[in-house]
Motif scaffolding. Sequence first.
Motif, PDB file in Angstrom:
ATOM      1  N   ILE A  34       0.842  -1.204   0.000  1.00  0.00           N
ATOM      2  CA  ILE A  34       0.000   0.000   0.000  1.00  0.00           C
ATOM      3  C   ILE A  34       0.875   1.252   0.000  1.00  0.00           C
ATOM      4  O   ILE A  34       0.580   2.233  -0.697  1.00  0.00           O
ATOM      5  N   ALA A  35       1.954   1.226   0.768  1.00  0.00           N
ATOM      6  CA  ALA A  35       2.843   2.386   0.836  1.00  0.00           C
ATOM      7  C   ALA A  35       3.461   2.683  -0.529  1.00  0.00           C
ATOM      8  O   ALA A  35       3.522   3.845  -0.959  1.00  0.00           O
ATOM      9  N   VAL A  36       3.911   1.651  -1.220  1.00  0.00           N
ATOM     10  CA  VAL A  36       4.527   1.857  -2.535  1.00  0.00           C
ATOM     11  C   VAL A  36       3.513   2.448  -3.509  1.00  0.00           C
ATOM     12  O   VAL A  36       3.785   3.451  -4.178  1.00  0.00           O
ATOM     13  N   VAL A  37       2.337   1.835  -3.600  1.00  0.00           N
ATOM     14  CA  VAL A  37       1.319   2.321  -4.537  1.00  0.00           C
ATOM     15  C   VAL A  37       0.879   3.735  -4.172  1.00  0.00           C
ATOM     16  O   VAL A  37       0.704   4.599  -5.046  1.00  0.00           O
ATOM     17  N   GLY A  38       0.715   3.984  -2.875  1.00  0.00           N
ATOM     18  CA  GLY A  38       0.222   5.289  -2.446  1.00  0.00           C
ATOM     19  C   GLY A  38       1.215   6.411  -2.624  1.00  0.00           C
ATOM     20  O   GLY A  38       0.831   7.561  -2.862  1.00  0.00           O
ATOM     21  N   VAL A  39       2.511   6.112  -2.519  1.00  0.00           N
ATOM     22  CA  VAL A  39       3.527   7.167  -2.552  1.00  0.00           C
ATOM     23  C   VAL A  39       4.074   7.422  -3.953  1.00  0.00           C
ATOM     24  O   VAL A  39       4.655   8.478  -4.210  1.00  0.00           O
ATOM     25  N   VAL A  40       3.886   6.492  -4.877  1.00  0.00           N
ATOM     26  CA  VAL A  40       4.383   6.686  -6.239  1.00  0.00           C
ATOM     27  C   VAL A  40       3.894   8.009  -6.848  1.00  0.00           C
ATOM     28  O   VAL A  40       4.687   8.732  -7.474  1.00  0.00           O
ATOM     29  N   PRO A  41       2.601   8.384  -6.697  1.00  0.00           N
ATOM     30  CA  PRO A  41       2.194   9.692  -7.241  1.00  0.00           C
ATOM     31  C   PRO A  41       2.968  10.856  -6.627  1.00  0.00           C
ATOM     32  O   PRO A  41       3.216  11.859  -7.293  1.00  0.00           O
ATOM     33  N   TYR A  42       3.378  10.717  -5.375  1.00  0.00           N
ATOM     34  CA  TYR A  42       4.118  11.784  -4.715  1.00  0.00           C
ATOM     35  C   TYR A  42       5.534  11.902  -5.281  1.00  0.00           C
ATOM     36  O   TYR A  42       6.069  13.002  -5.445  1.00  0.00           O
ATOM     37  N   ILE A  43       6.152  10.761  -5.573  1.00  0.00           N
ATOM     38  CA  ILE A  43       7.475  10.796  -6.212  1.00  0.00           C
ATOM     39  C   ILE A  43       7.353  11.396  -7.617  1.00  0.00           C
ATOM     40  O   ILE A  43       8.192  12.196  -8.045  1.00  0.00           O
ATOM     41  N   ALA A  44       6.273  11.028  -8.315  1.00  0.00           N
ATOM     42  CA  ALA A  44       6.030  11.612  -9.639  1.00  0.00           C
ATOM     43  C   ALA A  44       5.869  13.119  -9.562  1.00  0.00           C
ATOM     44  O   ALA A  44       6.326  13.862 -10.450  1.00  0.00           O
ATOM     45  N   LEU A  45       5.246  13.575  -8.486  1.00  0.00           N
ATOM     46  CA  LEU A  45       5.061  15.016  -8.278  1.00  0.00           C
ATOM     47  C   LEU A  45       6.403  15.738  -8.223  1.00  0.00           C
ATOM     48  O   LEU A  45       6.590  16.801  -8.821  1.00  0.00           O
ATOM     49  N   GLN A  46       7.365  15.157  -7.514  1.00  0.00           N
ATOM     50  CA  GLN A  46       8.679  15.793  -7.390  1.00  0.00           C
ATOM     51  C   GLN A  46       9.387  15.845  -8.745  1.00  0.00           C
ATOM     52  O   GLN A  46      10.014  16.848  -9.103  1.00  0.00           O
ATOM     53  N   LEU A  47       9.303  14.735  -9.481  1.00  0.00           N
ATOM     54  CA  LEU A  47       9.939  14.701 -10.801  1.00  0.00           C
ATOM     55  C   LEU A  47       9.275  15.696 -11.745  1.00  0.00           C
ATOM     56  O   LEU A  47       9.948  16.337 -12.573  1.00  0.00           O
ATOM     57  N   LYS A  48       7.963  15.820 -11.627  1.00  0.00           N
ATOM     58  CA  LYS A  48       7.255  16.790 -12.456  1.00  0.00           C
ATOM     59  C   LYS A  48       7.722  18.212 -12.130  1.00  0.00           C
ATOM     60  O   LYS A  48       7.959  19.022 -13.049  1.00  0.00           O
ATOM     61  N   ALA A  49       7.881  18.514 -10.855  1.00  0.00           N
ATOM     62  CA  ALA A  49       8.309  19.859 -10.460  1.00  0.00           C
ATOM     63  C   ALA A  49       9.695  20.172 -11.019  1.00  0.00           C
ATOM     64  O   ALA A  49       9.942  21.272 -11.547  1.00  0.00           O
ATOM     65  N   VAL A  50      10.615  19.208 -10.930  1.00  0.00           N
ATOM     66  CA  VAL A  50      11.978  19.423 -11.437  1.00  0.00           C
ATOM     67  C   VAL A  50      11.960  19.607 -12.951  1.00  0.00           C
ATOM     68  O   VAL A  50      12.570  20.541 -13.492  1.00  0.00           O
ATOM     69  N   SER A  51      11.260  18.731 -13.635  1.00  0.00           N
ATOM     70  CA  SER A  51      11.227  18.791 -15.096  1.00  0.00           C
ATOM     71  C   SER A  51      10.588  20.086 -15.593  1.00  0.00           C
ATOM     72  O   SER A  51      11.115  20.764 -16.479  1.00  0.00           O
ATOM     73  N   THR A  52       9.449  20.441 -15.000  1.00  0.00           N
ATOM     74  CA  THR A  52       8.714  21.629 -15.433  1.00  0.00           C
ATOM     75  C   THR A  52       9.513  22.904 -15.201  1.00  0.00           C
ATOM     76  O   THR A  52       9.645  23.753 -16.087  1.00  0.00           O
ATOM     77  N   THR A  53      10.053  23.044 -13.983  1.00  0.00           N
ATOM     78  CA  THR A  53      10.789  24.275 -13.674  1.00  0.00           C
ATOM     79  C   THR A  53      12.078  24.381 -14.488  1.00  0.00           C
ATOM     80  O   THR A  53      12.495  25.479 -14.860  1.00  0.00           O
ATOM     81  N   PHE A  54      12.706  23.238 -14.781  1.00  0.00           N
ATOM     82  CA  PHE A  54      13.905  23.278 -15.623  1.00  0.00           C
ATOM     83  C   PHE A  54      13.563  23.791 -17.016  1.00  0.00           C
ATOM     84  O   PHE A  54      14.269  24.640 -17.578  1.00  0.00           O
ATOM     85  N   GLU A  55      12.471  23.284 -17.581  1.00  0.00           N
ATOM     86  CA  GLU A  55      12.080  23.713 -18.926  1.00  0.00           C
ATOM     87  C   GLU A  55      11.667  25.174 -18.950  1.00  0.00           C
ATOM     88  O   GLU A  55      11.938  25.902 -19.909  1.00  0.00           O
ATOM     89  N   ILE A  56      11.031  25.639 -17.855  1.00  0.00           N
ATOM     90  CA  ILE A  56      10.602  27.041 -17.808  1.00  0.00           C
ATOM     91  C   ILE A  56      11.798  27.974 -17.693  1.00  0.00           C
ATOM     92  O   ILE A  56      11.913  28.970 -18.414  1.00  0.00           O
TER      93      ILE A  56
END
Length: 842
Positions: free
Chosen positions: A123-145
Motif C-alpha cells: 500500500i505504501a509503494v502504490v500510495g507514494v508513487v504519485p508523490y514521487i512523480a510530483l517531485q519529478l514533475k516539479a523538477v522537469s517543469t521548472t527546468f524547462e521554464i
Amino acid sequence: MLQTWFLVTVSVAYLAVLFAIAFYGDRRADAGRSIVGRGTIYALSLAVYATSWTYYGSVGRAASTGVSYLSIYLGPTIMLALGWLVLRRIIHISHRHRITSLADFVSARYGRSARLGGLVAAIAVVGVVPYIALQLKAVSTTFEIIRRAPAITPSSSLGQVPVLEDTALYVALLLAGFTILFGTRHLDATERHEGMVTAIAFESVVKLVAFVAAGIAVTWGLYDGFGDLFGQAWTAGHTELFTLGDSTGTWVWLNVLSLFAIVLLPRQWQVGVVENVDERHVKQAMWMTPLYMLLISVFVLPIAAAGLLRFGDGAEADTFVLTVPMAAGMDALALLVFVGGLSAATGMIIVETVALSTMVSNSIVVPMLLRRGYPGRLARLILVTRRLSIVFVMLLGYAYFRLAGESAALVSMGLVSFAAVAQFAPAILGGLFWKGGTRDGVVVGLVAGFGVWTYTLLLPNFAATGWVPTAFLEHGPFGISALRPEHLLGVNGMDNISHGMFWSMLVNAGCYVVVSLLGRPQAREQAQAVLFVDALDDPSRPRLWRSRVPVCALHDVLARSLGRRAAAKALGPVDPTSTKDADPELVHHVETVLTGAVGAASARIMLTSVAGEEQLGVEEVMEMLDEASQVAALEERHRLARELHDSVSQALFSMTLHTRAVELALQKQGGDPDGPVARGITSLRGLTQDALAEMRASLFQLRPDGLREDGLAEAIRKQSAAIASREGVVIAVEAPGYRLGLDDRAESELFRVVQEAVHNAVKHASPRRIAITLREEGDGVVIEVADDGVGFDPAAARAHGMGLVSMRERMKRIGGGLVIDSGPAGSTVRAVLPPATAGARR
C-alpha cells in the motif's frame, strides 16, 4: 538568459555538494563523532516534509483558495505539539524493538505477521508513487521554464519532452545512484544513515533560504511591503486571496491529512523514527520544526498575490515562485529559487526511496524467500534487493509522471498520496492506545479502506489521462449513479479529496473496530499489545519462545543475515560455537538484532526455523499462562505504584507540610522552641520526611519504568535516598543535572553496579558516609562509590563473594571495567565506561 548547459552544471554541482555533505556525515559517524546527535539536525531533517508541493504547490493553492493553504502547515504543527504523546511513544517502541520501517511497526504490533507487513509495504509503494512523480514533475517543469528565460512559458504549452531529453529521467537516475550510495552501503541493524540525514538537513536550510529570499524580493523589491502588495491585489479584484476558499469540511479534512502525513509518510517515518538517535530530540522538534513551517509559509500569500497581479487569474500559479522573479529580470534570484525547488524535490525522493526499499525488502521479498526455504546467505541478497527496489520505485515514479502527471496539479497529486498513507492511521493509533485491536481487524480495515481510496481518488486521476472513460465518473459503473467515484452513495457538496477521505476512513476505521471486537486476538497479539500500549510503563518483555535452540544455531542465523563479523559482534562474549541451549534473553537479543536487519516478521520466521516452535501442548500452554501472569503482574505493579503515589505518598507529603506549619505557628505564638512540644513536632516532621523519602524510593523500585524514565543520575539519587533513610548512613551524590546519553542496557548495568557497591559498603564496611560521583570524561563515563568504613583485601574478597564478580561481569558486558581500591581509611569502587563503548550512545 540562463543557458541550458549552465543550468545542468549548477544542478549537477548542487547534487555533488549533497554527495560531499553525506560523505562527510558518514565519515564523522564512522569515526565516532556523529553530527546527527544534535536536536537541530533532527528538527531540520523533519522539514523534508516541505517538498516541491509545499515549495511550489502551496502558492498555487493560495492563489485559488486563499488562506486555506495554511492547512498544509497547521496539521504538522498540531501533531508535533502532541509529539510527546504520539511521536515519542512510536520512537520509544521502535528503538526498543529495533523496528526499522512503518510496515515492520504494524507487523510487530499485530503478532509479527509477515502477510500484514507485506500488505502495508505494498500500500505504501502504490500510495507514494504519485508523490514521487510530483517531485519529478516539479523538477522537469521548472527546468524547462527557466531555461527558456526571459520568456515566460506556461507548462501547459511546453508539450511532453522526449524521454531521452527529459530532465526528470536523469534526475531520477542520479538520485537513485545517490540513494544507493548513502542509503544501502551496508546492512545495519539500526538502519540509520547519518550521512543522508546530514544532507537532508542541509537541503532544508537551502529551500528555506531560497523561498524566503524570493518572498523578500517580491514583497519589498517589487512592491513597498505587505500593505502595498495586498492593497493592490484587493483593488485588482483578487479578494479570494483573503478568504478561506474551501468549505469548513474541506479545511478540516486537509488539516487531518497533513496531521497524519507528518508521521505516516514513509520518508517522515524514516527521519522522524528510524533516524532518531535520542528521544529527547523530539522536544526540540516540537517547537523548531513548526517554526520552520511558519517561516516558509509567511511569504506564500505575497508571492501568490504578486503572481496574480502580474499574470492574471488564468496563469499557472504553481510556478509563481519561479516565474515572478523571472518576469522581473531577477535571473540570480530565479536560479536560487530553482535550486531551492530542486532541493525540496531531491530531499523527498532520496528519503522516500530509502524507506520504501527497506519495506519492500524486509516485508515482501525476504519473508517470501524464507517461506520458500531459500538456502543461501541473505546479507548480500538483502542489499541487492534494496538497491533494485530503489531503482524500481524511482522508475515507477517516473512512469507515473510521464503517463498521468501532466494532467494533474501539484496539490492534487500530493493530496492523493496523503490520503493513501492516512489509511495506516487506525492501525497505528489503535495499536498504540487500544489493546483490543487484532490483526484481522487491521487487514480487513486496510484492504477495505485502500480499496475505497483507489476507487474514489486514484481512478478519477486516471480518468484525467484517458485511462478511465469520463462516463465512469459522470454516471458510475453500468450507469449506477450511486456508485459514482466522486459522489459515492449520492453524497454531494464535497470536493474529491474530502469525499475520498470521508468514505475511506469511515470504512477503514469501522472495519478495524468491528472485526476486532467480533474476534479475539491470539496469544502473541495480546503479548505484543501489552508491549506497545504500555510501552512507557513497562521496560520488560515477555518471552514467547518455548523451544530450545543452541547458541551455535543462533550464530548461524545471524551470520546468514548479517555476515560473520556482525554476527560475532552481536553475540558479544558468548561462544558462537557452543551447543548449549541459549537462554531466553539471548534469543530475544538475537531476534531484536535480526529485526533491525530484516524486519520483525522475517526475524520471527528465521528464529522459528531454528527453534522449531510447534503446536502447543499442555506444558507450552502452562508456560504461556505463566507469561501472561508475568504481564499481569507488571501491570499490577504499575497500578500499585500509581495508587500508592496518589494516596500514601501524597498523604505523607501533606503531613510534612502540616507539621512544619504547626512548628511555625508555635514559634509565632511565643512557644518554647526547646520545649517538649516543639521537640515532638520537629521529631514528627523528621519522621514523615524520612518516610516520604523511603516511600518515593520504594515507588521508584516498584515502577517498572523508573530507570528508563528518570535516567541514571536521578535513579541513583532516589535509590541512595532510600538506602540512607533505611540504614542511617549519609550518602552524598554528585552527578550531572541532565540525562547522560547512554543506551538502556548501559544505564541498567551501571545502575546495578552502583546499587551493589552501596549495599556491599553498608553490609560489610559499617561506614558513616558514602560518596557517589558520576561524571563524564570525554565521551566516556566514570562512576565512583567511596566509603569511609572498614577496608578489605580485594584479592581475598574476589574469592569470597561480596558481589565483586557480579559487578565485574556487568561492566564487561557493556565493554567497561571495574577498579577496586581499599585500605584502612575506606574503599572505592570505580566503574569506567570508555569512549569507545559508552555506547551505544542514544
